[in-house]
Design an enzyme around this catalytic site. Sequence first.
Site, PDB file in Angstrom:
ATOM      1  CG  HIS A  54      -0.386   0.120   2.527  1.00  0.00           C
ATOM      2  ND1 HIS A  54       0.466  -0.814   3.061  1.00  0.00           N
ATOM      3  CD2 HIS A  54      -0.517   1.081   3.485  1.00  0.00           C
ATOM      4  CE1 HIS A  54       0.824  -0.446   4.282  1.00  0.00           C
ATOM      5  NE2 HIS A  54       0.243   0.710   4.560  1.00  0.00           N
ATOM      6  CG  HIS A  56       0.084   4.421   4.609  1.00  0.00           C
ATOM      7  ND1 HIS A  56      -0.648   3.654   5.490  1.00  0.00           N
ATOM      8  CD2 HIS A  56      -0.765   5.380   4.154  1.00  0.00           C
ATOM      9  CE1 HIS A  56      -1.884   4.133   5.561  1.00  0.00           C
ATOM     10  NE2 HIS A  56      -1.978   5.168   4.763  1.00  0.00           N
ATOM     11  CG  ASP A  58       5.072   3.281   7.324  1.00  0.00           C
ATOM     12  OD1 ASP A  58       4.159   3.638   6.555  1.00  0.00           O
ATOM     13  OD2 ASP A  58       4.879   2.513   8.292  1.00  0.00           O
ATOM     14  CG  HIS A  59       4.270   0.162   4.174  1.00  0.00           C
ATOM     15  ND1 HIS A  59       4.123  -1.159   4.499  1.00  0.00           N
ATOM     16  CD2 HIS A  59       3.909   0.865   5.283  1.00  0.00           C
ATOM     17  CE1 HIS A  59       3.685  -1.262   5.757  1.00  0.00           C
ATOM     18  NE2 HIS A  59       3.540  -0.034   6.240  1.00  0.00           N
ATOM     19  CG  HIS A 112      -3.943   0.188   6.797  1.00  0.00           C
ATOM     20  ND1 HIS A 112      -3.863   0.835   8.013  1.00  0.00           N
ATOM     21  CD2 HIS A 112      -2.804   0.496   6.130  1.00  0.00           C
ATOM     22  CE1 HIS A 112      -2.708   1.499   8.067  1.00  0.00           C
ATOM     23  NE2 HIS A 112      -2.055   1.319   6.938  1.00  0.00           N
ATOM     24  CG  ASP A 129       0.731  -1.146   7.789  1.00  0.00           C
ATOM     25  OD1 ASP A 129       1.630  -1.933   8.135  1.00  0.00           O
ATOM     26  OD2 ASP A 129       0.900   0.090   7.702  1.00  0.00           O
ATOM     27  CG  HIS A 167       4.159  -1.586  11.749  1.00  0.00           C
ATOM     28  ND1 HIS A 167       4.917  -0.447  11.911  1.00  0.00           N
ATOM     29  CD2 HIS A 167       3.443  -1.398  10.620  1.00  0.00           C
ATOM     30  CE1 HIS A 167       4.669   0.399  10.927  1.00  0.00           C
ATOM     31  NE2 HIS A 167       3.767  -0.149  10.119  1.00  0.00           N
TER      32      HIS A 167
END
Length: 255
Positions: A54, A56, A58-59, A112, A129, A167
């Site tokens: 996805h 985001h 941090d990905h 998410h 996530d 995570h």
Amino acid sequence: MSLTIHPIPAFNDNYIWIVHDGSHAVVIDPGDAQPVKQYLQDHQLDLTTILITHHHYDHVDGVSELCGLQSCDVFAPQDQRMPFAYQAVSEGDDVCISAPKLELKVVETPGHTLTHICYYDQLRLFCGDTLFSAGCGRMFEGTAEQFVSSLNKLKNLPPSLLVFCTHEYTLSNLLFAQHAEPDNTDIRAHQNTVNDWRSEDKPSLPSTLALELKINPFLRTHLPDVQKNVSHHWQTVCDDETRCFALLRKWKDSF
Ligand SMILES: [Zn+2]
């Protein structure tokens, strides 16, 4: 050639999973290029493929830099928020990687985010996530209906699958899970195990789907016991899966 799957720590509590055969590698959700570059260099690996679950930051934020080092294939869900070139994949697609040899199927799991996808094969699930050990991602874009339907798709995969979450949230998730299901002895037992692992600085992941079915309240919202506890917490009547999920997610958001 057997595959090694290793968690590369990034940011505070992210894991960037790398799959390699000793010479070629795939990374999943590289939010930061630096620790991935370091691992590739230390192990003399060529990066051939990047998989994205996805959009985001941090990905995805490491993708452009990693692609600049050597040409590699990038697979991601169709979403105009992806800040790089990629091949779009969707429900039911097969991602066939030749080096390392890996064939993964795509499953769409909105909740998410609206365009979140997961990748799986006979042995493993890379779930971004959508699913955490003893928890799930926050519901930023989807509805409870969508999230429940996504989790039900994952629940129907073989229980033996290793679950590679992104995570290290397991201990705090288990703390909440204990409140949501105080009579669930599997949760308490796993909490002891994970406490030991974490005190030795070992990751709590991968998990297995079979374990998550026992300890993850977000996969158990169809059960009368969980619905009863959620009803009690909110002083309301909650006897269906979707409403139970929505109220459980809301409870966890402010826990
Ligand atoms: Zn996310």
